[in-house]
Enzyme design. Structure first.
Site, PDB file in Angstrom:
ATOM      1  N   ARG A 189      22.754  71.128  73.464  1.00 47.25           N
ATOM      2  CA  ARG A 189      23.489  70.216  72.743  1.00 47.25           C
ATOM      3  C   ARG A 189      23.463  68.894  73.726  1.00 47.25           C
ATOM      4  O   ARG A 189      24.003  68.810  74.853  1.00 47.25           O
ATOM      5  CB  ARG A 189      24.849  70.270  71.988  1.00 47.25           C
ATOM      6  CG  ARG A 189      24.728  71.303  70.781  1.00 47.25           C
ATOM      7  CD  ARG A 189      25.973  71.385  70.187  1.00 47.25           C
ATOM      8  NE  ARG A 189      25.951  72.647  69.161  1.00 47.25           N
ATOM      9  CZ  ARG A 189      26.915  72.946  68.680  1.00 47.25           C
ATOM     10  NH1 ARG A 189      28.311  72.520  68.729  1.00 47.25           N
ATOM     11  NH2 ARG A 189      26.741  74.041  67.890  1.00 47.25           N
ATOM     12  N   ARG A 205      32.848  71.347  77.268  1.00 48.38           N
ATOM     13  CA  ARG A 205      31.928  70.629  76.551  1.00 48.38           C
ATOM     14  C   ARG A 205      30.529  70.587  77.473  1.00 48.38           C
ATOM     15  O   ARG A 205      30.404  69.573  78.248  1.00 48.38           O
ATOM     16  CB  ARG A 205      32.172  69.091  76.177  1.00 48.38           C
ATOM     17  CG  ARG A 205      31.362  68.584  74.893  1.00 48.38           C
ATOM     18  CD  ARG A 205      32.038  67.007  74.648  1.00 48.38           C
ATOM     19  NE  ARG A 205      33.413  67.171  74.191  1.00 48.38           N
ATOM     20  CZ  ARG A 205      33.612  67.330  72.920  1.00 48.38           C
ATOM     21  NH1 ARG A 205      32.582  67.213  72.042  1.00 48.38           N
ATOM     22  NH2 ARG A 205      34.731  67.373  72.401  1.00 48.38           N
ATOM     23  N   GLU A 227      39.146  73.738  69.881  1.00 45.10           N
ATOM     24  CA  GLU A 227      38.305  74.575  68.924  1.00 45.10           C
ATOM     25  C   GLU A 227      37.333  75.420  69.584  1.00 45.10           C
ATOM     26  O   GLU A 227      36.898  75.082  70.423  1.00 45.10           O
ATOM     27  CB  GLU A 227      37.656  73.491  68.184  1.00 45.10           C
ATOM     28  CG  GLU A 227      36.514  74.115  66.991  1.00 45.10           C
ATOM     29  CD  GLU A 227      35.186  74.070  67.297  1.00 45.10           C
ATOM     30  OE1 GLU A 227      34.360  75.078  67.263  1.00 45.10           O
ATOM     31  OE2 GLU A 227      34.634  72.944  67.771  1.00 45.10           O
ATOM     32  N   SER A 266      34.091  77.354  64.296  1.00 42.84           N
ATOM     33  CA  SER A 266      34.176  76.628  63.094  1.00 42.84           C
ATOM     34  C   SER A 266      33.495  77.397  61.812  1.00 42.84           C
ATOM     35  O   SER A 266      32.559  78.041  62.069  1.00 42.84           O
ATOM     36  CB  SER A 266      33.477  75.239  62.984  1.00 42.84           C
ATOM     37  OG  SER A 266      34.308  74.157  63.608  1.00 42.84           O
ATOM     38  N   ARG A 296      33.938  79.101  75.816  1.00 43.06           N
ATOM     39  CA  ARG A 296      35.573  78.831  75.409  1.00 43.06           C
ATOM     40  C   ARG A 296      36.430  79.852  75.417  1.00 43.06           C
ATOM     41  O   ARG A 296      37.423  79.868  75.718  1.00 43.06           O
ATOM     42  CB  ARG A 296      35.474  77.933  73.997  1.00 43.06           C
ATOM     43  CG  ARG A 296      34.714  76.603  74.351  1.00 43.06           C
ATOM     44  CD  ARG A 296      35.168  75.585  73.263  1.00 43.06           C
ATOM     45  NE  ARG A 296      34.515  74.313  73.431  1.00 43.06           N
ATOM     46  CZ  ARG A 296      34.582  73.259  72.633  1.00 43.06           C
ATOM     47  NH1 ARG A 296      35.623  73.225  71.603  1.00 43.06           N
ATOM     48  NH2 ARG A 296      34.021  72.203  72.915  1.00 43.06           N
TER      49      ARG A 296
END
Length: 425
Positions: free
Chosen positions: A261, A276, A348, A351, A390
Site C-alpha cells: 500500500r 504503517r 487496529e 477489520s 501488528r
C-alpha cells in the site's frame, strides 16, 4: 456496486445513506438524467425493431406477388442505420452510468452508527486484562532494535521509508505467526489458498479498489498489473464471472500474502516502527455466503479473528465503525483494536466486514438456488486474521520484560522450535 434500478427507485434513501458516509459530491441528478435517456433510447429501438419486422414481412409478401420492393427495402436499411446509431449512443450512456456507479460507495447497514470519523465509533466488546508493568514499557521499535530483530535503517536503504528488514529471531517470529494463524483458521473450516500477488484491473475493480483508490496502489505499468493491497482482492475474485450452486455455499477461504500500500494521505501518521508500512504480511479470511446468512456469518468471522489474540493472550477491544469511518465497499465493519502498552493506545489489527452484494455485483459472482433455479448475487465478507506485523509488535510490547527480553507466547513456541524468550545479545 449498487443496482441502478434500486438507486432510481430509492433515490432519497441512497442519497441519505451516501451522505452519511461523507460522500456528498456524487451527482445523483445526472444518474437520473442518464437513466431516463437510456430508457428512452431502449423504447425507441424497440419501436424501430417492431417496424423493421413488420416491413420485412411486407417485403416477403410483395416479392411473392412479383411487386417492386426497392422503396421498402430502403426503409429497412434506414431503420438499421437508426438502430445502429441508437445502439452506439446507448453504449456510451451505459458506460457513463457504470463509471458513476463504480464510484458510489456501498449502502451502510441500518445497524451502523452515524458519525463523522473514528471518534464516533462505538465500543462493541472488550477482552483480556491489561498487564501492570513494574517498569516503563517501551515502544516496539526500541525493543526490536535492542534485540536486533528488525533493522529499520537497512529496510529504508533497500527500498525507501516505511519498509523494514526482519532478521534472525524477528524473521522467525513473523513466520511463526503466519503459520500459527493459518493453522488456526484451517481448523476453523477455512480452505487455505495461495493467490497471485499481482492482479489485473478487473480484479481490483471487483472488490472496489478501482477506480476510486488507484493512488493507494502500486502498479506495474509495463504489464498493467497491480500489487495487491490485501488478499481480499484475489481471493474474493476467485469466482468472478461464475455461477455457483447453492450447495457450494458457504465458501470459507484463508490466505497468507504480503500486502502493498502506498499509504497516500497518511503522511505523518505512525511514521516510526511497524504500524504503517508500505509492505506488510497479513492472513486474510474471506467468505461467500447466501444473503440471508451474512449477518450471522459476520459475527462468526469476527470471532475467528478474535481467537488469534485470545490464544496469544493479548488484550483488545472491538468497535463498530460509524458511517464516516467505514470503508468504501463495506456495509458494516467491526474493527479489532489491540492494546499496545508501549504506545499507551489501541491500534487496529483487523477489520471484519460484510459487503452484502456490493462486491459480488462488481465481480459478477452469482449463485443458483437449488429449488427455484433463480440466479442471485451472494454476499461477500472478509477480515484480517490477523495483520501479522501488528501482531508481531503487539507481542513485543505486551510480552516485554524489564531486562529487555521478550517472552514468546506459549502457543507460538512450537513454531519457534521451542524458543521461549528472545533475549538481548
Amino acid at each position: 456496486m449498487l443496482d441502478l434500478r434500486f438507486i432510481v427507485s430509492n433515490i432519497d434513501l441512497v442519497k441519505e445513506k451516501t451522505h452519511a458516509r461523507g460522500y456528498t459530491e456524487i451527482d445523483f441528478d445526472e444518474i437520473l438524467k442518464l437513466d431516463k435517456k437510456r430508457r428512452e433510447i431502449i423504447q425507441t429501438v424497440e419501436k424501430y425493431k417492431k417496424e423493421r419486422n413488420e416491413v420485412s414481412k411486407q417485403i416477403g409478401m410483395l416479392r411473392r406477388k412479383g411487386e417492386d420492393t426497392k422503396e421498402i427495402e430502403e426503409r429497412v436499411k434506414s431503420i438499421k442505420i437508426e438502430i445502429d446509431k441508437l445502439d452506439e449512443e446507448l453504449k456510451n450512456i451505459e458506460s457513463e452510468i457504470k463509471d458513476i456507479l463504480l464510484r458510489i460507495p456501498n449502502l451502510i447497514d441500518d445497524t451502523v452508527p452515524i458519525g463523522e470519523d473514528e471518534n464516533d465509533n462505538v465500543l462493541y466488546r472488550e477482552w483480556g486484562e491489561k498487564r501492570n508493568f513494574d517498569f516503563e514499557p517501551k515502544p516496539h521499535w526500541d525493543i526490536a532494535e535492542a534485540l536486533d530483530i528488525v533493522d529499520f535503517e537497512r529496510g529504508v536503504k533497500l527500498a525507501k521509508s516505511r519498509f523494514s528488514l526482519y532478521k534472525g529471531l524477528g524473521a522467525k517470529l513473523e513466520r511463526a505467526l503466519i503459520n500459527f494463524m493459518l493453522d488456526v483458521q484451517t481448523k476453523n473450516g477455512y480452505l487455505e489458498v495461495m493467490p497471485p500477488y499481482l492482479v489485473n484491473e478487473q480484479t481490483m475493480t471487483g472488490t472496489g479498489q478501482l477506480p476510486k483508490f488507484e493512488e493507494e496502489l502500486f502498479k506495474c505499468e509495463r504489464d498493467n498489473l497491480y500489487l495487491i493491497p490485501t488478499a481480499e482482492v484475489p481471493v474474493t475474485n476467485i469466482y468472478a464471472n461464475e455461477i455457483l450452486s447453492e450447495e457450494d455455499m458457504p465458501i470459507y477461504m484463508t490466505a497468507y500474502t504480503p500486502c502493498f500500500r502506498r499509504e497516500a494521505g497518511s503522511h505523518g501518521k505512525d511514521v516510526r516502527g511497524l504500524i504503517r508500512q508500505h509492505q506488510f504480511n497479513k492472513v486474510e479470511l474471506v467468505k461467500i455466503v447466501k444473503p440471508e446468512d451474512s449477518d450471522t456469518e459476520l459475527e462468526k468471522l469476527l470471532q475467528n479473528a478474535e481467537e488469534i489474540l485470545q490464544l496469544l493472550n493479548i488484550p483488545y477491544r472491538v468497535v463498530t465503525l460509524c458511517s464516516g469511518d467505514i470503508g468504501f465497499s463495506a456495509a458494516k465493519t467491526y474493527d479489532i483494536e489491540v492494546w499496545l502498552p508501549g504506545l499507551g493506545t489501541y491500534k487496529e489489527i483487523s477489520s471484519c466486514s460484510n459487503f452484502k452484494d456490493f462486491q459480488s455485483r462488481r465481480a459478477n459472482i452469482k449463485f443458483r438456488r437449488k429449488e427455484t433455479k433463480k440466479v442471485e448475487y451472494p454476499h461477500t465478507l472478509n477480515g484480517s486474521g490477523l495483520a501479522v506485523g501488528r501482531t508481531f509488535l503487539a507481542i513485543l510490547e505486551n510480552y516485554q520484560q524489564k531486562d529487555g527480553s521478550v517472552v514468546i507466547p506459549e502457543v507460538l513456541r512450537k513454531y519457534m522450535d521451542g524458543i521461549e524468550v528472545i533475549k538481548p545479545s
